[in-house]
Design an enzyme around this catalytic site. Structure first.
Site, PDB file in Angstrom:
ATOM      1  N   ASP A  26       0.859  -1.169   0.000  1.00 50.71           N
ATOM      2  CA  ASP A  26       0.000   0.000   0.000  1.00 50.71           C
ATOM      3  C   ASP A  26       0.905   1.231   0.000  1.00 50.71           C
ATOM      4  OD1 ASP A  26      -2.225   1.653   0.246  1.00 50.71           O
ATOM      5  OD2 ASP A  26      -2.322   1.430   2.423  1.00 50.71           O
ATOM      6  N   ASP A  65      -0.234   5.077   1.168  1.00 55.47           N
ATOM      7  CA  ASP A  65      -0.459   5.941   2.330  1.00 55.47           C
ATOM      8  C   ASP A  65      -0.468   5.124   3.608  1.00 55.47           C
ATOM      9  OD1 ASP A  65      -1.257   8.766   1.206  1.00 55.47           O
ATOM     10  OD2 ASP A  65      -2.293   7.314  -0.053  1.00 55.47           O
ATOM     11  N   ASP A  94      -1.920  -0.840   5.701  1.00 51.26           N
ATOM     12  CA  ASP A  94      -2.246  -0.300   7.026  1.00 51.26           C
ATOM     13  C   ASP A  94      -3.734  -0.091   7.295  1.00 51.26           C
ATOM     14  OD1 ASP A  94      -2.540   2.031   5.262  1.00 51.26           O
ATOM     15  OD2 ASP A  94      -2.602   3.198   7.115  1.00 51.26           O
TER      16      ASP A  94
END
Length: 294
Positions: free
Chosen positions: A32, A34, A214
């Protein structure tokens, strides 16, 4: 359906990761953006990967036994401009997939893009009294950012978002929740895990997949890789489909550096000639538009 449990700290799992890599000849590393490569910031347009993550990712990407991919909720053109090196990118939570020089777009999401646009335009008016909100139209999906919105105004934003999506999109669109965001997208069974599965299906059978992310939207990707590989959640110890966890983008860099040394050394690469053939089979084959299914 199995009950989710908190993932274990990465230091408790290094032996298992090394053993898993030792049984493989290639690594598929999906990340991922961000909150993983880049710290979460107040203004999304200012997000950049840390220097340590950029350097560690570049080292892994340059290794012939490693394939790297970025899987992001950002629009494809956006995320491709923020991190360079990987040959594969998925944007809009997997609705856009770039690999082998072409881009596949989920056809149902493409047809519903005009509804997403109308929702974003309507929300600009519906939320004009709210301080510091931000609406991001990513064409196939939209994001309502509430990180800087006062706490007491966030319930209003949530209600208005759901009301407008119901009014404009009906059953064609849905709202999902992430870290201080509301995601608006087509109500179809598709997510990051589907993009990871498509990429993994293109790899040789002795490839181990690792996914690092996240947010809630990364859970489908964790479920995809955990049968044969490793899911790593960035953040706290909330229950997750990932088996491992680390606490920050800084810890991601340390993990990538470990993978670039100890992890790569563990791979059973085989004879150099055979390894070269295996690499060509991944990078030169033809690709059909696998996102045609709805």
């Amino acid at each position: 359906m199995s009950t989710l449990t908190p993932p274990s700290p990465i230091d408790e799992q290094r032996a298992r990761i090394r053993s898993t890599l030792a049984d493989a000849s290639r690594l598929l590393l999906c990340l991922d953006f961000d909150g993983t490569l880049a710290p979460i910031v107040e203004e999304p347009d200012e997000a950049t990967p840390t220097t340590a993550n950029e350097n560690a990712l570049a080292t892994l990407t340059s290794d012939p036994a490693v394939s790297t991919a970025i899987i992001s909720g950002r629009a494809l053109t956006d995320v491709r401009g923020r991190v360079d090196g990987p040959k594969m990118y998925a944007g809009n939570h997997g609705l856009e997939l770039a690999r082998r020089g072409s881009v596949a777009v989920h056809p149902v999401a493409n047809k519903r893009a005009s509804q997403v646009e109308r929702v974003c335009e309507t929300l600009e008016t519906a939320l004009e009294s709210v301080p510091n909100y931000r609406i991001e139209n990513k064409r196939l999906t939209g994001t309502v950012h509430v990180r800087s919105v006062p706490d007491d105004a966030r319930p209003f934003v949530r209600r208005q978002t759901h009301a407008v999506v119901d009014q404009v999109g009906g059953d064609a669109l849905e709202v999902s929740t992430g870290k201080r965001i509301y995601e608006i997208g087509p109500s179809i069974p598709w997510g990051k895990g589907n993009a990871v599965a498509l990429i993994a299906a293109d790899m040789p059978p002795d490839t181990v997949p690792i996914y690092i992310g996240d947010d809630v939207t990364d859970e489908s990707a964790f479920r995809t890789v955990e049968s044969d590989g490793i899911g790593v959640r960035v953040g706290g110890d909330e229950p997750s489909a990932a088996s491992c966890r680390i606490d920050s983008p800084e810890a991601v860099a340390r993990l990538l550096e470990w993978l670039g040394s100890v992890g790569i050394d563990a791979l059973e690469r085989g004879e150099p000639e055979l390894r070269s053939i295996s690499t060509r089979s991944v990078t030169d084959g033809s690709l059909s538009t696998a996102t045609r299914s709805s």
